[in-house]
Design an enzyme around this catalytic site. Sequence first.
Site, PDB file in Angstrom:
ATOM      1  N   GLU A   1      11.689  -4.311   4.843  1.00 44.17           N
ATOM      2  CA  GLU A   1      10.755  -3.582   5.954  1.00 44.17           C
ATOM      3  C   GLU A   1      11.293  -3.470   7.237  1.00 44.17           C
ATOM      4  O   GLU A   1      10.225  -3.074   8.047  1.00 44.17           O
ATOM      5  CB  GLU A   1       9.363  -3.911   5.586  1.00 44.17           C
TER       6      GLU A   1
ATOM      7  N   TYR B   1       0.885  -1.204   0.028  1.00 44.20           N
ATOM      8  CA  TYR B   1       0.059  -0.197   0.041  1.00 44.20           C
ATOM      9  C   TYR B   1       0.789   1.122  -0.088  1.00 44.20           C
ATOM     10  O   TYR B   1       0.431   2.188   0.057  1.00 44.20           O
ATOM     11  CB  TYR B   1      -0.870   0.129   1.204  1.00 44.20           C
ATOM     12  N   GLY B   2       1.982   1.196   0.106  1.00 50.00           N
ATOM     13  CA  GLY B   2       2.955   2.281   0.182  1.00 50.00           C
ATOM     14  C   GLY B   2       4.110   2.258  -0.831  1.00 50.00           C
ATOM     15  O   GLY B   2       3.710   2.324  -2.072  1.00 50.00           O
ATOM     16  N   THR B   3       5.192   2.530  -0.641  1.00 50.59           N
ATOM     17  CA  THR B   3       6.400   2.654  -1.542  1.00 50.59           C
ATOM     18  C   THR B   3       6.694   1.567  -2.334  1.00 50.59           C
ATOM     19  O   THR B   3       7.624   1.514  -3.222  1.00 50.59           O
ATOM     20  CB  THR B   3       7.671   3.141  -0.588  1.00 50.59           C
ATOM     21  N   LEU B   4       5.996   0.418  -1.854  1.00 45.61           N
ATOM     22  CA  LEU B   4       6.323  -0.817  -2.907  1.00 45.61           C
ATOM     23  C   LEU B   4       5.425  -0.824  -4.071  1.00 45.61           C
ATOM     24  O   LEU B   4       5.481  -1.451  -5.090  1.00 45.61           O
ATOM     25  CB  LEU B   4       6.134  -2.226  -2.224  1.00 45.61           C
TER      26      LEU B   4
HETATM   27  N1  PCA Z   1       6.293  -0.213   2.316  1.00 46.62           N
HETATM   28  C1  PCA Z   1       5.152  -1.344   2.345  1.00 46.62           C
HETATM   29  C2  PCA Z   1       4.673  -1.000   3.623  1.00 46.62           C
HETATM   30  C3  PCA Z   1       4.860   0.441   3.564  1.00 46.62           C
HETATM   31  C4  PCA Z   1       6.021   0.847   2.600  1.00 46.62           C
HETATM   32  O1  PCA Z   1       6.324   1.967   2.354  1.00 46.62           O
HETATM   33  C5  PCA Z   1       4.322  -1.184   1.221  1.00 46.62           C
HETATM   34  O2  PCA Z   1       4.489  -0.608   0.206  1.00 46.62           O
HETATM   35  O3  PCA Z   1       3.277  -1.826   1.404  1.00 46.62           O
END
Ligand code: PCA
Length: 143
Positions: A82, A7-10
């Site tokens: 992570e 949900y984030g930077t991935l």
């Molecule tokens: N990386 C993981 C968790 C939050 C982040 O930045 C993601 O993208 O799900």
Amino acid sequence: MAHVFVYGTLKTGQPNHRVLLESTHGRAVFRGWGRTVEPYPLVIAGQRNIPRLLNLPGQGRRVAGEVYAVDEQMLRFLDEFEGCPDMYQRTQVTVAVEGAGGTLQCFVYSTATYPPEWVHLPYHDDYDSQGEHGLRYSPRESR
Ligand code: PCA
């Protein structure tokens, strides 16, 4: 293969997406876009403006993201990347997948170990590091 909800930077187009594409880390196969069935607080927190899903189901918004099927090697890589279990913990979330995808049980990197004031930060539902919030993600030096 396990399912991971990112949900984030991935996510595609976000600063760490490339780590999912690197075959030396293992395999990750895109399965679809989705949203958490329950709402969660997704905040952008700390000095490096990192997106954090707080493990408080029922508060916040239904969070958008991408589901990947990953092999054991990629899962281990992601745990390390992570900072699991210190920074995030790998927990389970139910995701409603777009199209005919139904719902899937997925792993997600969320956190239950955060400063209490984070609950009061603005809640996001579809993270974009370049979004109007203006909180640009700052990667670790070593990455
Ligand atoms: N990386 C993981 C968790 C939050 C982040 O930045 C993601 O993208 O799900």
